[in-house]
Design a protein around this motif. Structure first.
Motif, short mmCIF file in Angstrom:
data_model
loop_
_atom_site.label_atom_id
_atom_site.label_comp_id
_atom_site.label_asym_id
_atom_site.label_seq_id
_atom_site.Cartn_x
_atom_site.Cartn_y
_atom_site.Cartn_z
N ARG A 328 0.84 -1.20 0.00
CA ARG A 328 0.00 0.00 0.00
C ARG A 328 0.88 1.26 0.00
NH1 ARG A 328 -3.17 -2.89 3.75
NH2 ARG A 328 -2.21 -1.74 5.50
N GLN A 329 1.92 1.25 0.79
CA GLN A 329 2.82 2.40 0.86
C GLN A 329 3.53 2.63 -0.47
OE1 GLN A 329 5.38 1.47 4.16
NE2 GLN A 329 3.72 1.61 5.68
N GLN A 330 3.94 1.55 -1.11
CA GLN A 330 4.63 1.68 -2.40
C GLN A 330 3.69 2.24 -3.46
OE1 GLN A 330 7.79 1.17 -2.99
NE2 GLN A 330 8.61 -0.42 -1.66
N VAL A 331 2.45 1.78 -3.47
CA VAL A 331 1.47 2.26 -4.45
C VAL A 331 1.15 3.73 -4.20
CG1 VAL A 331 -0.91 2.02 -5.28
CG2 VAL A 331 0.48 -0.02 -4.86
N ALA A 332 0.97 4.08 -2.92
CA ALA A 332 0.66 5.47 -2.59
C ALA A 332 1.81 6.39 -2.98
CB ALA A 332 0.36 5.59 -1.10
N ALA A 333 3.04 5.95 -2.75
CA ALA A 333 4.21 6.77 -3.07
C ALA A 333 4.45 6.88 -4.57
CB ALA A 333 5.45 6.20 -2.38
N TYR A 334 3.92 5.96 -5.34
CA TYR A 334 4.13 5.96 -6.80
C TYR A 334 3.52 7.20 -7.44
CZ TYR A 334 4.16 4.23 -11.63
OH TYR A 334 4.36 4.09 -12.97
N GLY A 335 2.40 7.65 -6.89
CA GLY A 335 1.83 8.92 -7.32
C GLY A 335 1.01 8.87 -8.59
N ALA A 336 0.66 7.69 -9.07
CA ALA A 336 -0.16 7.56 -10.27
C ALA A 336 -0.98 6.28 -10.14
CB ALA A 336 0.71 7.50 -11.52
N PRO A 337 -2.13 6.21 -10.82
CA PRO A 337 -2.93 4.98 -10.76
C PRO A 337 -2.14 3.78 -11.28
CG PRO A 337 -4.19 6.77 -11.74
CD PRO A 337 -2.78 7.24 -11.65
N VAL A 338 -2.30 2.64 -10.61
CA VAL A 338 -1.60 1.41 -10.99
C VAL A 338 -2.63 0.38 -11.43
CG1 VAL A 338 -0.06 -0.45 -10.26
CG2 VAL A 338 0.27 1.88 -9.37
N SER A 339 -2.45 -0.12 -12.65
CA SER A 339 -3.31 -1.18 -13.18
C SER A 339 -2.41 -2.28 -13.72
CB SER A 339 -4.21 -0.63 -14.29
OG SER A 339 -4.98 -1.66 -14.87
#
Length: 476
Positions: A328-339
């Motif tokens: 969750r932290q990695q996805v939030a830090a990525y800063g763009a939607p991930v699909s």
């Protein structure tokens, strides 16, 4: 291992009389008598080739090596030379098998242009030569203790051009979409004054069909064996009304997990890939398909021929909650939607796997998209049974797309001049691949069969391979 099959009446599991041909439903397309160097084999065609076109050696009912075209062999020169003496065998057209023909066929199977999936694991074969009309030698550039296990695979069955089949233990006597196979006469055992009389029970009819149709046929006692079952079709077993005593599970060794196909976007960062691997709830995935299907967190199932125990991923000591939080932290830090597009085969088992994967990904803020097994994807399910017991096979197949240092380590292990050096380099490649996270292991492969009680020679084994000539006690 618990089968997880819905309760079914035991009546019927012993009611098939041992009379008439053995009817085999293999899950897949109708079997084709075709050169194994030209196509990738599914279960029906693999069984047909194994029965009609054996290699130098073959597997018996328990998955152990037994003679094929070679009646005996010796290993000399510290494992660098295998010498095979051929038995008195006949091709399907009745002509005698000669050493020159076997050598030519083996070279054909291992040629660079061959589509044989085993060819990349036989690069240590330096030369194959005829010594006498009945003796051949396979010379190696590097020692390979598992060479015979590779030679026993149906992909290395020897197929003579211009004939239907090879010199296997069975012959096609009625060539339809569901061929009828019959044991071939053995010149070394036949008595010309006492011609062999074959009972109808020694024949095998091989059908290639969908799992649902195969299970219905078996439940109706119109077949004796359903071969080639996997996780894809397992949920259908509990609906078929088949007695639990007829359901068998192989302790298959191999790879079952997600290969990372595209290393761009969110998946370009190895820390993201590692967090993704750690957050997947393997126990939920396996339990959704079959009770007590054991999850896996490592690529290697055991040490095998590596110099070190299997490498553990860095997240292995974290709790499931910590793993999920890390993603969750990695996805939030990525800063763009991930699909992420996930390629899976069609079937109820694959739907259950995707549903559980989707839970793990959506919890972390990732949108999962299911695509077909051969479609372009970010993650692709890999479900392979290991043909032999080498850590390099696992690592090479897991490294569909991986970092250059991992590829270099695998090539160095392949080309190592000694077994000790090979083991050291395999361990290095395993550690590098665990850090790179090019593959997300989930479990061991799931392989199941439905087996009538008349097939008393059937044995569960790690290869999940069951030759058609090793089903009943009196077949040869």
């Amino acid at each position: 291992m618990s089968l997880g099959v819905a309760a079914a009446p035991l009546a019927g599991c012993n009611q098939r009389p041992d009379s008439g041909p053995v009817i085999v439903s293999a899950i897949g397309q109708p079997p084709r008598p075709i050169d194994p160097a030209r196509v990738r084999l599914d279960t029906p065609t693999g069984l047909l080739l194994d029965a009609t076109a054996e290699g130098l050696v073959r597997y018996d009912a328990a998955g152990q090596i037994e003679p094929g075209l070679a009646e005996r062999w010796i290993v000399i020169d510290e494992g660098m030379s295998y010498i095979f003496r051929l038995r008195d065998a006949r091709w399907s057209d009745g002509s005698r098998v000669e050493a020159d023909q076997v050598v030519a066929q083996l070279r054909h199977q291992l040629a660079r242009r061959s589509r044989n999936p085993l060819a990349p694991f036989l690069t240590a074969v330096d030369e194959i030569v005829t010594m006498t009309p009945q003796v051949i030698e396979v010379r190696l550039a590097r020692p390979r203790p598992d060479l015979l296990k590779l030679f026993a695979q149906p992909e290395l069955a020897l197929w003579r051009s211009g004939t239907v089949g090879g010199a296997g233990p069975m012959r096609i006597v009625r060539g339809t979409r569901s061929p009828l196979l019959r044991p071939a006469a053995d010149p070394g055992r036949a008595d010309p004054d006492d011609p062999q009389r074959l009972a109808p029970e020694q024949d095998v009819r091989l059908i290639g069909e969908r799992a649902a149709r195969a299970l219905v046929r078996f439940a109706a006692r119109e077949s004796d064996y359903v071969a080639g079952g996997s996780f894809v079709d397992w949920p259908l077993v509990g609906l078929a009304g088949i007695a639990p005593a007829n359901i068998r599970i192989d302790p298959a060794a191999g790879l079952f997990g997600l290969s990372i196909v595209h290393r761009d976007g969110f998946l370009a960062d190895p820390a993201h890939r590692a967090a993704l691997s750690g957050a997947i709830d393997r126990a939920a995935i396996t339990a959704a398909v079959m009770a007590n299907w054991e999850p896996a967190e490592r690529i290697l199932p055991e040490m095998l021929d590596s110099a070190a125990p299997p490498a553990l991923p860095g997240w292995s000591l974290l709790t499931p909650e910590q793993r999920a939080a890390a993603l969750r932290q990695q996805v939030a830090a990525y800063g763009a939607p991930v699909s992420l597009r996930i390629a899976l085969p069609a079937g109820p088992g694959a739907t259950l796997v995707f549903a559980q994967l989707a839970v793990s990904l959506r919890t972390a803020g990732i949108t999962p998209v299911r695509v077909g097994a051969s479609d372009d994807a970010d993650l692709r399910l890999l479900d392979l049974v290991a043909p032999y017991d080498s850590a390099r096979w696992y690592l090479a197949n897991a490294c569909t797309v991986c970092a250059q240092p991992v590829q270099d380590a695998l090539i160095a292990a392949r080309d190592a001049p000694t077994l000790a050096e090979r083991a050291r380099l395999i361990a290095a490649a395993d550690a590098a691949l665990a850090t790179d996270t090019a593959f997300i292991p989930i479990a061991r492969p799931l392989r199941w069969s439905a087996v009538a009680m008349r097939l008393r020679q059937w044995r569960a084994n790690t290869r999940a391979w069951h030759p058609l000539n090793r089903l009943r006690d009196d077949t040869n």
